[in-house]
Design a protein around this motif. Structure first.
Motif, PDB file in Angstrom:
ATOM      1  N   LYS A   1       9.560   8.536   6.393  1.00 44.93           N
ATOM      2  CA  LYS A   1       9.740   7.586   5.024  1.00 44.93           C
ATOM      3  C   LYS A   1       8.827   7.247   4.468  1.00 44.93           C
ATOM      4  CE  LYS A   1      14.131   5.515   6.535  1.00 44.93           C
ATOM      5  NZ  LYS A   1      15.381   6.195   5.537  1.00 44.93           N
ATOM      6  N   TYR A   2       8.725   6.787   3.012  1.00 40.22           N
ATOM      7  CA  TYR A   2       7.656   6.328   2.321  1.00 40.22           C
ATOM      8  C   TYR A   2       7.232   4.982   2.666  1.00 40.22           C
ATOM      9  CZ  TYR A   2       5.457   5.301  -2.322  1.00 40.22           C
ATOM     10  OH  TYR A   2       4.435   4.847  -3.068  1.00 40.22           O
ATOM     11  N   SER A   3       5.858   4.617   2.662  1.00 40.66           N
ATOM     12  CA  SER A   3       5.445   3.330   2.748  1.00 40.66           C
ATOM     13  C   SER A   3       4.610   3.111   1.660  1.00 40.66           C
ATOM     14  CB  SER A   3       4.415   3.283   3.943  1.00 40.66           C
ATOM     15  OG  SER A   3       3.588   2.070   3.731  1.00 40.66           O
ATOM     16  N   THR A   4       4.805   1.552   1.044  1.00 39.13           N
ATOM     17  CA  THR A   4       4.175   1.007  -0.214  1.00 39.13           C
ATOM     18  C   THR A   4       2.683   0.845   0.078  1.00 39.13           C
ATOM     19  OG1 THR A   4       5.137  -0.948   0.367  1.00 39.13           O
ATOM     20  CG2 THR A   4       6.370   0.401  -1.178  1.00 39.13           C
ATOM     21  N   SER A   5       2.161   0.683   1.549  1.00 34.87           N
ATOM     22  CA  SER A   5       0.829   0.333   1.579  1.00 34.87           C
ATOM     23  C   SER A   5      -0.169   1.063   1.091  1.00 34.87           C
ATOM     24  CB  SER A   5       0.751   0.238   3.243  1.00 34.87           C
ATOM     25  OG  SER A   5      -0.576   0.194   3.466  1.00 34.87           O
ATOM     26  N   PRO A   6      -1.154   0.474   0.419  1.00 35.19           N
ATOM     27  CA  PRO A   6      -2.176   1.067  -0.153  1.00 35.19           C
ATOM     28  C   PRO A   6      -2.982   1.709   0.800  1.00 35.19           C
ATOM     29  CG  PRO A   6      -2.418  -1.417  -0.210  1.00 35.19           C
ATOM     30  CD  PRO A   6      -1.234  -1.261   0.312  1.00 35.19           C
ATOM     31  N   LYS A   7      -2.972   1.535   1.887  1.00 36.24           N
ATOM     32  CA  LYS A   7      -3.837   2.301   2.987  1.00 36.24           C
ATOM     33  C   LYS A   7      -3.248   3.610   3.088  1.00 36.24           C
ATOM     34  CE  LYS A   7      -5.272  -1.870   5.721  1.00 36.24           C
ATOM     35  NZ  LYS A   7      -4.703  -2.762   6.578  1.00 36.24           N
ATOM     36  N   ILE A   8      -1.902   4.049   2.834  1.00 40.56           N
ATOM     37  CA  ILE A   8      -1.453   5.261   3.055  1.00 40.56           C
ATOM     38  C   ILE A   8      -1.875   5.943   1.980  1.00 40.56           C
ATOM     39  CG2 ILE A   8       0.620   6.692   3.232  1.00 40.56           C
ATOM     40  CD1 ILE A   8       0.049   5.172   5.632  1.00 40.56           C
ATOM     41  N   THR A   9      -2.754   7.268   2.141  1.00 37.73           N
ATOM     42  CA  THR A   9      -3.472   7.922   1.055  1.00 37.73           C
ATOM     43  C   THR A   9      -2.885   9.254   0.763  1.00 37.73           C
ATOM     44  OG1 THR A   9      -5.153   8.402   2.676  1.00 37.73           O
ATOM     45  CG2 THR A   9      -5.681   6.789   0.998  1.00 37.73           C
ATOM     46  N   TRP A  10      -2.124   9.741   1.723  1.00 37.73           N
ATOM     47  CA  TRP A  10      -1.172  10.976   1.679  1.00 37.73           C
ATOM     48  C   TRP A  10       0.051  10.747   2.009  1.00 37.73           C
ATOM     49  CZ3 TRP A  10      -3.372  15.619  -0.048  1.00 37.73           C
ATOM     50  CH2 TRP A  10      -4.627  15.455  -0.159  1.00 37.73           C
ATOM     51  N   TRP A  11       1.030  11.591   1.637  1.00 42.40           N
ATOM     52  CA  TRP A  11       2.449  11.398   1.762  1.00 42.40           C
ATOM     53  C   TRP A  11       3.297  12.519   1.531  1.00 42.40           C
ATOM     54  CZ3 TRP A  11       7.169  10.333  -1.004  1.00 42.40           C
ATOM     55  CH2 TRP A  11       8.393  10.141  -0.406  1.00 42.40           C
ATOM     56  N   PHE A  12       3.985  13.120   2.521  1.00 40.99           N
ATOM     57  CA  PHE A  12       4.890  14.435   2.118  1.00 40.99           C
ATOM     58  C   PHE A  12       6.251  14.348   2.990  1.00 40.99           C
ATOM     59  CE2 PHE A  12       0.687  16.234   1.880  1.00 40.99           C
ATOM     60  CZ  PHE A  12       0.765  17.269   0.980  1.00 40.99           C
ATOM     61  N   ASP A  13       7.280  14.277   2.295  1.00 39.48           N
ATOM     62  CA  ASP A  13       8.515  14.126   2.827  1.00 39.48           C
ATOM     63  C   ASP A  13       9.728  14.865   2.078  1.00 39.48           C
ATOM     64  OD1 ASP A  13      10.407  13.520   4.917  1.00 39.48           O
ATOM     65  OD2 ASP A  13      11.009  11.510   3.934  1.00 39.48           O
ATOM     66  N   HIS A  14      10.749  15.159   3.058  1.00 38.23           N
ATOM     67  CA  HIS A  14      11.886  16.094   2.309  1.00 38.23           C
ATOM     68  C   HIS A  14      13.212  15.471   2.581  1.00 38.23           C
ATOM     69  CE1 HIS A  14      13.010  18.398   5.655  1.00 38.23           C
ATOM     70  NE2 HIS A  14      12.418  17.740   6.590  1.00 38.23           N
ATOM     71  N   HIS A  15      13.142  14.275   3.426  1.00 37.94           N
ATOM     72  CA  HIS A  15      14.568  13.646   3.681  1.00 37.94           C
ATOM     73  C   HIS A  15      15.262  13.169   2.476  1.00 37.94           C
ATOM     74  CE1 HIS A  15      12.535  13.528   7.777  1.00 37.94           C
ATOM     75  NE2 HIS A  15      13.823  13.833   8.191  1.00 37.94           N
ATOM     76  N   LEU A  16      16.449  13.198   2.331  1.00 31.45           N
ATOM     77  CA  LEU A  16      17.292  12.678   1.179  1.00 31.45           C
ATOM     78  C   LEU A  16      17.208  11.228   1.316  1.00 31.45           C
ATOM     79  CD1 LEU A  16      18.721  13.932  -0.907  1.00 31.45           C
ATOM     80  CD2 LEU A  16      20.892  13.723   0.728  1.00 31.45           C
ATOM     81  N   SER A  17      16.869  10.519   2.680  1.00 31.48           N
ATOM     82  CA  SER A  17      16.643   9.149   3.054  1.00 31.48           C
ATOM     83  C   SER A  17      15.286   8.636   3.035  1.00 31.48           C
ATOM     84  CB  SER A  17      17.556   8.477   3.961  1.00 31.48           C
ATOM     85  OG  SER A  17      18.835   8.970   4.081  1.00 31.48           O
ATOM     86  N   ALA A  18      14.441   9.048   2.123  1.00 37.78           N
ATOM     87  CA  ALA A  18      12.873   8.882   2.211  1.00 37.78           C
ATOM     88  C   ALA A  18      12.590   7.385   1.722  1.00 37.78           C
ATOM     89  CB  ALA A  18      12.503   9.788   1.165  1.00 37.78           C
ATOM     90  N   PHE A  19      13.495   6.792   1.126  1.00 39.27           N
ATOM     91  CA  PHE A  19      12.987   5.536   0.657  1.00 39.27           C
ATOM     92  C   PHE A  19      13.985   4.440   1.233  1.00 39.27           C
ATOM     93  CE2 PHE A  19      12.121   8.602  -2.740  1.00 39.27           C
ATOM     94  CZ  PHE A  19      10.513   8.277  -2.534  1.00 39.27           C
ATOM     95  N   LEU A  20      13.374   3.637   1.900  1.00 37.65           N
ATOM     96  CA  LEU A  20      13.984   2.501   2.672  1.00 37.65           C
ATOM     97  C   LEU A  20      14.806   1.679   1.850  1.00 37.65           C
ATOM     98  CD1 LEU A  20      14.387   1.902   5.545  1.00 37.65           C
ATOM     99  CD2 LEU A  20      12.254   0.274   5.425  1.00 37.65           C
ATOM    100  N   THR A  21      13.975   1.364   0.565  1.00 35.45           N
ATOM    101  CA  THR A  21      14.868   0.467  -0.461  1.00 35.45           C
ATOM    102  C   THR A  21      14.807   0.960  -1.646  1.00 35.45           C
ATOM    103  OG1 THR A  21      12.728  -0.836  -0.740  1.00 35.45           O
ATOM    104  CG2 THR A  21      14.173  -1.455   0.969  1.00 35.45           C
ATOM    105  N   PRO A  22      15.492   0.643  -2.802  1.00 43.57           N
ATOM    106  CA  PRO A  22      15.198   0.919  -4.407  1.00 43.57           C
ATOM    107  C   PRO A  22      13.841   0.671  -4.715  1.00 43.57           C
ATOM    108  CG  PRO A  22      17.260  -0.247  -3.882  1.00 43.57           C
ATOM    109  CD  PRO A  22      16.620  -0.245  -2.704  1.00 43.57           C
ATOM    110  N   GLU A  23      13.401  -0.449  -4.204  1.00 48.04           N
ATOM    111  CA  GLU A  23      12.199  -0.909  -4.556  1.00 48.04           C
ATOM    112  C   GLU A  23      11.040   0.114  -4.247  1.00 48.04           C
ATOM    113  OE1 GLU A  23      14.197  -2.976  -3.061  1.00 48.04           O
ATOM    114  OE2 GLU A  23      14.867  -3.802  -4.822  1.00 48.04           O
ATOM    115  N   ASP A  24      11.220   0.618  -2.883  1.00 51.68           N
ATOM    116  CA  ASP A  24      10.223   1.653  -2.477  1.00 51.68           C
ATOM    117  C   ASP A  24      10.287   2.944  -3.433  1.00 51.68           C
ATOM    118  OD1 ASP A  24       9.613  -0.039  -0.483  1.00 51.68           O
ATOM    119  OD2 ASP A  24      10.319   1.210   1.230  1.00 51.68           O
TER     120      ASP A  24
END
Ligand SMILES: [Mn+2]
Length: 326
Positions: free
Chosen positions: A64-87
């Motif tokens: 899943k996606y994290s909004t933390s600015p410390k995360i500098t790279w992200w790859f995902d293919h899950h339909l449920s990649a975002f925990l919330t609409p805000e994410d």
């Protein structure tokens, strides 16, 4: 320079994604990097412990996606990649050229290979075997249920070891090998070879247990194995035992969660399927359209069982509606 790579734990595609990302990073971003691999699991409550985002760069792959600015790279293919609409909003608005999402890919490994080649000039040829098998395994592209439970191919044996391991050092030790060696050679490594005989035995036992406990009704198999240590059982066994079923709902336990697994038969030819990611999201879980899961607190069997029953009822009702019986 420390690069921490967070990957979907106990998942072949997760481990291969971490392997591919680190190889790509070393070849095309920075060759002087020390990689630290950390598995992430779905559990009830907070998904991320941000104090662990302690690399000079922190990457998340196949999770899943994290909004933390410390995360500098992200790859995902899950339909449920975002925990919330805000994410999801946060991802849409961010300007990074190092965060990628495409739920049309069957495996995150293939997704990373494609992006790394197209955008960063990476050569995926040396890791073609790993990419091929990650796509087969995460996409459930086996020719039939028998080949999915027979465990003939090295990739399937490695998958079994990755899904069942209780040793937190096992997958981080395997990841660098996945990025550099043929799968058959990795399987022959002593630290891998030694775990196989008991796992194959347990696999045979799990087929036996599920044969006793599963019954297909209205296109849906339901089973409860919370009295056994069976998490990590081969998820195709229900379809091997009941080729006529369309869905399976299983309840299992491990030390850190009680899990409801919801899947659909990759070899059935139903016209329409219920979107299982959506079903699981209603209970705080997620996944892909054809397979998903929900994690509950360890020991919280009643809530998990209640959710499993509701889902079974819903899938059976949908099956009856689509098949015109009763
Ligand atoms: Mn995946």
């Amino acid at each position: 320079m420390k690069v921490r790579v967070f990957y979907h734990d106990k998942c072949f595609d997760g481990a291969c994604s971490a392997a591919l990302f680190s190889r790509f990073y070393r070849e095309r971003v920075r060759d002087e990097a020390e990689f630290v691999f950390s598995g992430l699991v779905h559990r009830a409550g907070a998904l991320f412990d941000e104090s662990k985002f302690d690399g000079d760069e922190n990457a998340i792959v196949d999770f899943k996606y994290s909004t933390s600015p410390k995360i500098t790279w992200w790859f995902d293919h899950h339909l449920s990649a975002f925990l919330t609409p805000e994410d999801a909003d946060h991802y849409e608005r961010q300007q990074s050229t190092k965060k990628f999402y495409d739920p049309d890919y069957r495996s995150c490994t293939k997704f990373i290979a494609t992006i790394a080649e197209k955008r960063f000039g990476f050569n995926p040829e040396p890791v073609a075997e790993m990419v091929y098998w990650a796509d087969i395994i995460d996409g459930a592209l086996y020719p039939d249920a028998t080949s999915a439970v027979e465990m003939k191919e090295p990739a399937m044996k490695l998958t079994m070891a990755i899904e069942a391991t209780q040793n937190p050092k096992f997958i981080p030790r395997m990841i660098p090998l996945l990025a550099s060696r043929p799968l058959a050679e990795i399987l022959a490594e002593p630290f891998v070879a030694e775990v196989m005989p008991p796992l194959l035995k347990r696999h045979a036992e799990s087929i036996h247990v599920l044969r006793e406990r599963t019954e297909c009704k209205d296109g849906t198999v339901y089973f409860d194995v919370t009295d056994r240590e069976l998490e990590g059982y081969n998820k195709f066994i229900p379809y091997y035992l009941h080729p006529e079923c369309v869905y399976s709902v299983g309840l299992s336990k491990s030390s850190f969660r009680t899990k409801v697994s919801v899947g659909s038969n990759p070899w059935s030819h139903a016209d329409r399927y219920v979107n299982l990611a959506k079903v699981c999201e209603r209970y705080g879980g997620g996944g892909h359209a054809r397979v998903g899961a929900i994690s509950f607190e360890p020991g919280n069997f009643e809530t998990a069982r209640g959710a499993a029953r509701e889902i079974v009822d819903e899938l059976r009702a949908s099956y009856r509606e689509n098949n015109g019986s009763r």
